[in-house]
Design a protein around this motif. Structure first.
Motif, PDB file in Angstrom:
ATOM      1  N   CYS A  37      15.453 -34.312  33.149  1.00  0.00           N
ATOM      2  CA  CYS A  37      16.032 -33.650  34.317  1.00  0.00           C
ATOM      3  C   CYS A  37      15.145 -33.819  35.543  1.00  0.00           C
ATOM      4  O   CYS A  37      15.634 -34.129  36.633  1.00  0.00           O
ATOM      5  CB  CYS A  37      16.234 -32.173  34.005  1.00  0.00           C
ATOM      6  SG  CYS A  37      16.911 -31.226  35.357  1.00  0.00           S
ATOM      7  N   VAL A  38      13.853 -33.631  35.376  1.00  0.00           N
ATOM      8  CA  VAL A  38      12.918 -33.757  36.501  1.00  0.00           C
ATOM      9  C   VAL A  38      12.940 -35.184  37.048  1.00  0.00           C
ATOM     10  O   VAL A  38      12.925 -35.386  38.266  1.00  0.00           O
ATOM     11  CB  VAL A  38      11.489 -33.344  36.068  1.00  0.00           C
ATOM     12  CG1 VAL A  38      10.455 -33.731  37.116  1.00  0.00           C
ATOM     13  CG2 VAL A  38      11.434 -31.852  35.801  1.00  0.00           C
ATOM     14  N   MET A  39      12.997 -36.164  36.163  1.00  0.00           N
ATOM     15  CA  MET A  39      13.030 -37.560  36.618  1.00  0.00           C
ATOM     16  C   MET A  39      14.253 -37.817  37.490  1.00  0.00           C
ATOM     17  O   MET A  39      14.142 -38.409  38.564  1.00  0.00           O
ATOM     18  CB  MET A  39      13.050 -38.523  35.425  1.00  0.00           C
ATOM     19  CG  MET A  39      11.762 -38.630  34.689  1.00  0.00           C
ATOM     20  SD  MET A  39      11.699 -39.959  33.467  1.00  0.00           S
ATOM     21  CE  MET A  39      13.254 -39.861  32.611  1.00  0.00           C
ATOM     22  N   TYR A  40      15.429 -37.379  37.028  1.00  0.00           N
ATOM     23  CA  TYR A  40      16.652 -37.631  37.792  1.00  0.00           C
ATOM     24  C   TYR A  40      16.694 -36.797  39.068  1.00  0.00           C
ATOM     25  O   TYR A  40      17.220 -37.253  40.088  1.00  0.00           O
ATOM     26  CB  TYR A  40      17.895 -37.381  36.935  1.00  0.00           C
ATOM     27  CG  TYR A  40      18.222 -38.565  36.068  1.00  0.00           C
ATOM     28  CD1 TYR A  40      18.782 -39.717  36.599  1.00  0.00           C
ATOM     29  CD2 TYR A  40      17.952 -38.558  34.701  1.00  0.00           C
ATOM     30  CE1 TYR A  40      19.066 -40.818  35.814  1.00  0.00           C
ATOM     31  CE2 TYR A  40      18.236 -39.646  33.908  1.00  0.00           C
ATOM     32  CZ  TYR A  40      18.789 -40.782  34.470  1.00  0.00           C
ATOM     33  OH  TYR A  40      19.070 -41.873  33.693  1.00  0.00           O
ATOM     34  N   CYS A  41      16.127 -35.601  39.044  1.00  0.00           N
ATOM     35  CA  CYS A  41      16.110 -34.763  40.248  1.00  0.00           C
ATOM     36  C   CYS A  41      15.198 -35.333  41.322  1.00  0.00           C
ATOM     37  O   CYS A  41      15.399 -35.075  42.505  1.00  0.00           O
ATOM     38  CB  CYS A  41      15.679 -33.338  39.913  1.00  0.00           C
ATOM     39  SG  CYS A  41      16.955 -32.409  39.062  1.00  0.00           S
ATOM     40  N   ASN A  42      14.213 -36.109  40.917  1.00  0.00           N
ATOM     41  CA  ASN A  42      13.295 -36.706  41.884  1.00  0.00           C
ATOM     42  C   ASN A  42      13.820 -38.011  42.478  1.00  0.00           C
ATOM     43  O   ASN A  42      13.195 -38.566  43.376  1.00  0.00           O
ATOM     44  CB  ASN A  42      11.918 -36.928  41.255  1.00  0.00           C
ATOM     45  CG  ASN A  42      11.168 -35.638  41.067  1.00  0.00           C
ATOM     46  OD1 ASN A  42      11.313 -34.706  41.856  1.00  0.00           O
ATOM     47  ND2 ASN A  42      10.368 -35.564  40.030  1.00  0.00           N
ATOM     48  N   GLY A  44      16.312 -39.998  44.833  1.00  0.00           N
ATOM     49  CA  GLY A  44      17.036 -39.641  46.043  1.00  0.00           C
ATOM     50  C   GLY A  44      17.754 -40.839  46.614  1.00  0.00           C
ATOM     51  O   GLY A  44      17.746 -41.933  46.042  1.00  0.00           O
ATOM     52  N   THR A  45      18.367 -40.644  47.760  1.00  0.00           N
ATOM     53  CA  THR A  45      19.090 -41.744  48.398  1.00  0.00           C
ATOM     54  C   THR A  45      18.145 -42.843  48.853  1.00  0.00           C
ATOM     55  O   THR A  45      18.562 -43.982  49.025  1.00  0.00           O
ATOM     56  CB  THR A  45      19.897 -41.233  49.603  1.00  0.00           C
ATOM     57  OG1 THR A  45      19.006 -40.586  50.513  1.00  0.00           O
ATOM     58  CG2 THR A  45      20.976 -40.271  49.168  1.00  0.00           C
ATOM     59  N   ASP A  46      16.873 -42.501  49.030  1.00  0.00           N
ATOM     60  CA  ASP A  46      15.896 -43.495  49.460  1.00  0.00           C
ATOM     61  C   ASP A  46      15.194 -44.185  48.282  1.00  0.00           C
ATOM     62  O   ASP A  46      14.331 -45.030  48.488  1.00  0.00           O
ATOM     63  CB  ASP A  46      14.853 -42.859  50.370  1.00  0.00           C
ATOM     64  CG  ASP A  46      14.110 -41.717  49.700  1.00  0.00           C
ATOM     65  OD1 ASP A  46      14.656 -41.134  48.746  1.00  0.00           O
ATOM     66  OD2 ASP A  46      12.984 -41.409  50.138  1.00  0.00           O
ATOM     67  N   SER A  47      15.572 -43.862  47.052  1.00  0.00           N
ATOM     68  CA  SER A  47      14.971 -44.491  45.872  1.00  0.00           C
ATOM     69  C   SER A  47      15.453 -45.925  45.740  1.00  0.00           C
ATOM     70  O   SER A  47      16.637 -46.216  45.932  1.00  0.00           O
ATOM     71  CB  SER A  47      15.337 -43.717  44.605  1.00  0.00           C
ATOM     72  OG  SER A  47      14.827 -42.414  44.655  1.00  0.00           O
ATOM     73  N   SER A  48      14.520 -46.799  45.411  1.00  0.00           N
ATOM     74  CA  SER A  48      14.862 -48.213  45.267  1.00  0.00           C
ATOM     75  C   SER A  48      15.583 -48.442  43.937  1.00  0.00           C
ATOM     76  O   SER A  48      15.544 -47.600  43.029  1.00  0.00           O
ATOM     77  CB  SER A  48      13.592 -49.060  45.313  1.00  0.00           C
ATOM     78  OG  SER A  48      12.804 -48.834  44.165  1.00  0.00           O
ATOM     79  N   SER A  49      16.209 -49.592  43.821  1.00  0.00           N
ATOM     80  CA  SER A  49      16.898 -49.918  42.570  1.00  0.00           C
ATOM     81  C   SER A  49      15.882 -50.066  41.438  1.00  0.00           C
ATOM     82  O   SER A  49      16.186 -49.759  40.283  1.00  0.00           O
ATOM     83  CB  SER A  49      17.730 -51.184  42.723  1.00  0.00           C
ATOM     84  OG  SER A  49      16.906 -52.292  43.014  1.00  0.00           O
ATOM     85  N   LEU A  50      14.675 -50.496  41.759  1.00  0.00           N
ATOM     86  CA  LEU A  50      13.627 -50.601  40.747  1.00  0.00           C
ATOM     87  C   LEU A  50      13.261 -49.216  40.215  1.00  0.00           C
ATOM     88  O   LEU A  50      13.107 -49.037  38.998  1.00  0.00           O
ATOM     89  CB  LEU A  50      12.391 -51.285  41.329  1.00  0.00           C
ATOM     90  CG  LEU A  50      11.225 -51.498  40.377  1.00  0.00           C
ATOM     91  CD1 LEU A  50      11.638 -52.405  39.217  1.00  0.00           C
ATOM     92  CD2 LEU A  50      10.046 -52.093  41.106  1.00  0.00           C
ATOM     93  N   GLU A  51      13.156 -48.226  41.085  1.00  0.00           N
ATOM     94  CA  GLU A  51      12.862 -46.855  40.664  1.00  0.00           C
ATOM     95  C   GLU A  51      13.990 -46.297  39.802  1.00  0.00           C
ATOM     96  O   GLU A  51      13.746 -45.628  38.794  1.00  0.00           O
ATOM     97  CB  GLU A  51      12.651 -45.947  41.872  1.00  0.00           C
ATOM     98  CG  GLU A  51      11.377 -46.234  42.638  1.00  0.00           C
ATOM     99  CD  GLU A  51      11.282 -45.494  43.948  1.00  0.00           C
ATOM    100  OE1 GLU A  51      10.180 -45.046  44.282  1.00  0.00           O
ATOM    101  OE2 GLU A  51      12.322 -45.357  44.640  1.00  0.00           O
ATOM    102  N   ARG A  52      15.224 -46.575  40.183  1.00  0.00           N
ATOM    103  CA  ARG A  52      16.376 -46.115  39.405  1.00  0.00           C
ATOM    104  C   ARG A  52      16.400 -46.749  38.015  1.00  0.00           C
ATOM    105  O   ARG A  52      16.670 -46.080  37.022  1.00  0.00           O
ATOM    106  CB  ARG A  52      17.671 -46.409  40.136  1.00  0.00           C
ATOM    107  CG  ARG A  52      17.846 -45.590  41.392  1.00  0.00           C
ATOM    108  CD  ARG A  52      19.135 -45.965  42.119  1.00  0.00           C
ATOM    109  NE  ARG A  52      19.190 -45.364  43.420  1.00  0.00           N
ATOM    110  CZ  ARG A  52      19.552 -44.104  43.655  1.00  0.00           C
ATOM    111  NH1 ARG A  52      19.911 -43.338  42.661  1.00  0.00           N
ATOM    112  NH2 ARG A  52      19.555 -43.619  44.873  1.00  0.00           N
ATOM    113  N   LYS A  53      16.087 -48.033  37.935  1.00  0.00           N
ATOM    114  CA  LYS A  53      16.058 -48.719  36.646  1.00  0.00           C
ATOM    115  C   LYS A  53      14.941 -48.173  35.763  1.00  0.00           C
ATOM    116  O   LYS A  53      15.098 -48.055  34.550  1.00  0.00           O
ATOM    117  CB  LYS A  53      15.879 -50.228  36.848  1.00  0.00           C
ATOM    118  CG  LYS A  53      17.116 -50.910  37.377  1.00  0.00           C
ATOM    119  CD  LYS A  53      16.882 -52.385  37.607  1.00  0.00           C
ATOM    120  CE  LYS A  53      18.100 -53.013  38.239  1.00  0.00           C
ATOM    121  NZ  LYS A  53      17.880 -54.423  38.586  1.00  0.00           N
TER     122      LYS A  53
END
Length: 82
Positions: A37-42, A44-53
């Motif tokens: 939960c903490v990972m997904y809550c952190n 944001g719209t400014d997160s890169s695709s690498l961070e999302r992956k």
């Protein structure tokens, strides 16, 4: 009144959490969900695709760990990721 407890662990601690012999299975699963939960809550719209992956990859690791305690829940979580 404290609404949430700060998480002392992160996705790198999954193996350590699995090996805690003094913790119940419920506490282990709850802590793993809290980390997820903490990972997904952190994100944001400014997160890169690498961070999302990276969060997706760590989340999959957490769900595999949960599957060790509750196979049906773990299978359901992993199945809904893809």
């Amino acid at each position: 009144m404290k609404l949430y407890e700060e998480c002392k662990y992160n996705a790198d601690d999954v193996e350590k959490i699995l090996n805690f012999s003094s913790w119940s299975e419920k506490k282990k699963v709850d802590t793993l969900f809290h980390i997820d939960c903490v990972m997904y809550c952190n994100l944001g719209t400014d997160s890169s695709s690498l961070e999302r992956k990276e969060v997706y990859r760590k989340s999959k690791k957490i769900y595999r760990a949960i599957r060790q305690f509750n196979p049906s829940l773990g299978k359901l979580l992993l199945g809904n990721m893809d």
